[in-house]
Design an enzyme around this catalytic site. Sequence first.
Site, PDB file in Angstrom:
ATOM      1  N   HIS A  12       0.791  -1.237   0.000  1.00  0.00           N
ATOM      2  CA  HIS A  12       0.000   0.000   0.000  1.00  0.00           C
ATOM      3  C   HIS A  12       0.827   1.294   0.000  1.00  0.00           C
ATOM      4  O   HIS A  12       0.328   2.338   0.409  1.00  0.00           O
ATOM      5  CB  HIS A  12      -0.974  -0.009   1.190  1.00  0.00           C
ATOM      6  CG  HIS A  12      -0.324   0.114   2.539  1.00  0.00           C
ATOM      7  ND1 HIS A  12      -0.901  -0.398   3.678  1.00  0.00           N
ATOM      8  CD2 HIS A  12       0.828   0.705   2.952  1.00  0.00           C
ATOM      9  CE1 HIS A  12      -0.125  -0.134   4.719  1.00  0.00           C
ATOM     10  NE2 HIS A  12       0.934   0.533   4.302  1.00  0.00           N
ATOM     11  N   HIS A  59      -2.692   4.680   9.586  1.00  0.00           N
ATOM     12  CA  HIS A  59      -1.359   5.134   9.994  1.00  0.00           C
ATOM     13  C   HIS A  59      -1.490   6.392  10.848  1.00  0.00           C
ATOM     14  O   HIS A  59      -1.085   7.485  10.433  1.00  0.00           O
ATOM     15  CB  HIS A  59      -0.485   5.421   8.779  1.00  0.00           C
ATOM     16  CG  HIS A  59      -0.257   4.240   7.877  1.00  0.00           C
ATOM     17  ND1 HIS A  59      -1.213   3.758   7.012  1.00  0.00           N
ATOM     18  CD2 HIS A  59       0.824   3.441   7.714  1.00  0.00           C
ATOM     19  CE1 HIS A  59      -0.718   2.718   6.342  1.00  0.00           C
ATOM     20  NE2 HIS A  59       0.512   2.511   6.751  1.00  0.00           N
ATOM     21  N   HIS A 193       9.654  -4.072   4.698  1.00  0.00           N
ATOM     22  CA  HIS A 193      10.163  -2.700   4.729  1.00  0.00           C
ATOM     23  C   HIS A 193      10.357  -2.237   6.156  1.00  0.00           C
ATOM     24  O   HIS A 193       9.704  -2.714   7.071  1.00  0.00           O
ATOM     25  CB  HIS A 193       9.303  -1.697   3.939  1.00  0.00           C
ATOM     26  CG  HIS A 193       7.879  -1.473   4.379  1.00  0.00           C
ATOM     27  ND1 HIS A 193       6.946  -2.480   4.506  1.00  0.00           N
ATOM     28  CD2 HIS A 193       7.209  -0.328   4.684  1.00  0.00           C
ATOM     29  CE1 HIS A 193       5.767  -1.962   4.856  1.00  0.00           C
ATOM     30  NE2 HIS A 193       5.903  -0.656   4.990  1.00  0.00           N
ATOM     31  N   GLU A 240       3.128  -5.477   8.860  1.00  0.00           N
ATOM     32  CA  GLU A 240       1.830  -5.247   8.197  1.00  0.00           C
ATOM     33  C   GLU A 240       1.309  -6.527   7.526  1.00  0.00           C
ATOM     34  O   GLU A 240       0.110  -6.657   7.281  1.00  0.00           O
ATOM     35  CB  GLU A 240       1.954  -4.133   7.146  1.00  0.00           C
ATOM     36  CG  GLU A 240       2.129  -2.748   7.746  1.00  0.00           C
ATOM     37  CD  GLU A 240       2.357  -1.643   6.704  1.00  0.00           C
ATOM     38  OE1 GLU A 240       2.210  -0.471   7.071  1.00  0.00           O
ATOM     39  OE2 GLU A 240       2.700  -1.938   5.536  1.00  0.00           O
TER      40      GLU A 240
HETATM   41  C1  DHB Z   1       6.154   3.737   3.079  1.00  0.00           C
HETATM   42  C2  DHB Z   1       5.544   2.498   3.231  1.00  0.00           C
HETATM   43  C3  DHB Z   1       4.453   2.335   4.070  1.00  0.00           C
HETATM   44  O1  DHB Z   1       3.843   1.148   4.305  1.00  0.00           O
HETATM   45  C4  DHB Z   1       3.910   3.432   4.715  1.00  0.00           C
HETATM   46  O2  DHB Z   1       2.800   3.248   5.424  1.00  0.00           O
HETATM   47  C5  DHB Z   1       4.510   4.681   4.585  1.00  0.00           C
HETATM   48  C6  DHB Z   1       5.637   4.816   3.769  1.00  0.00           C
HETATM   49  C7  DHB Z   1       7.328   3.919   2.174  1.00  0.00           C
HETATM   50  O3  DHB Z   1       7.773   2.970   1.529  1.00  0.00           O
HETATM   51  O4  DHB Z   1       7.809   5.028   2.053  1.00  0.00           O
HETATM   52 FE    FE Z   2       2.172   1.254   5.831  1.00  0.00          FE
END
Ligand code: DHB
Ligand code: FE
Length: 283
Positions: A12, A59, A193, A240
């Site tokens: 997302h 978020h 991530h 997540e």
């Molecule tokens: C990023 C990824 C995310 O899941 C998020 O909520 C905010 C930023 C990113 O890759 O920058």
């Molecule tokens: Fe996110």
Amino acid sequence: MATITASVYTSHVPAIGAALDLGKTTEAYWQPVFKGYEFSKQWLKDNTPDVIFLVYNDHATAFSLDFIPTFAIGTAESFTPADEGWGPRPVPQVIGHPEFAAHIAQSVIQQDFDLTIVNKMDVDHGLTVPLSLMCGQPQAWPCPVIPFAVNVVQYPIPSGNRCFQLGRAIRNAVQSFDRDIKVQIWGTGGMSHQLQGPRAGLINKDFDNQFLDYLEKNPTTAAQISHINYVRDAGSEGIELVMWLIARGAMDDVAGGNPASVAHRFYHVPASNTAVGHLILEN
Ligand code: DHB
Ligand code: FE
């Protein structure tokens, strides 16, 4: 009787929303990402459900640290795309399905999963970016959407196994709705991530592809992955991925039905700070 016809899994990343909204989809950096969703957009046109049950995370947009529901179901008539700091995304209002959402809340709570009922809520990139990836830039989203928010931001968060079992309860809830409607369940967020700290920028292709393999064929194994393993292998925001297990737990095979069939699978690195993963499974 209502039935779950398919489940959709997708990352997302907010920058994907910005790329769409600012007309950057043909840029070399973004092209491979959007190419991976071309099949999916046509598939959704050919297989438009009556309602999408969309599992996502907020978020700190609708919920702050003042108030942290573990599982929250959106029962409103409609949900407004949130302003996350750059103005609200220019995307359609999300139309809900209050009657079906109330039924699911009733059934799932009776199955011993306590849900927070939310009658008014804005929705952030966690919900709108998956819709954009799957639908492009329409005047209106193709069907009503029930937002289902999971706390994956502030510990303690639910385990993968808890999410997987919740998916089973959601399937029971859908099947006890006495209207012939087709439902898709989407699990969103991930893949690996980490946005913060010394390991910021972490991506783990091996973990992600193994997770996709497990999700396809061996979801009970995926459901056993512990928090510490997500954080170690997929980064702090890789957690997540537990949301994908809610959608996976709602598929027929988990309840003894036929194996889910893979309509589409896609993986790409990078998009912003994230690995993008995507899977469509059909019942
Ligand atoms: C990023 C990824 C995310 O899941 C998020 O909520 C905010 C930023 C990113 O890759 O920058
Ligand atoms: Fe996110």
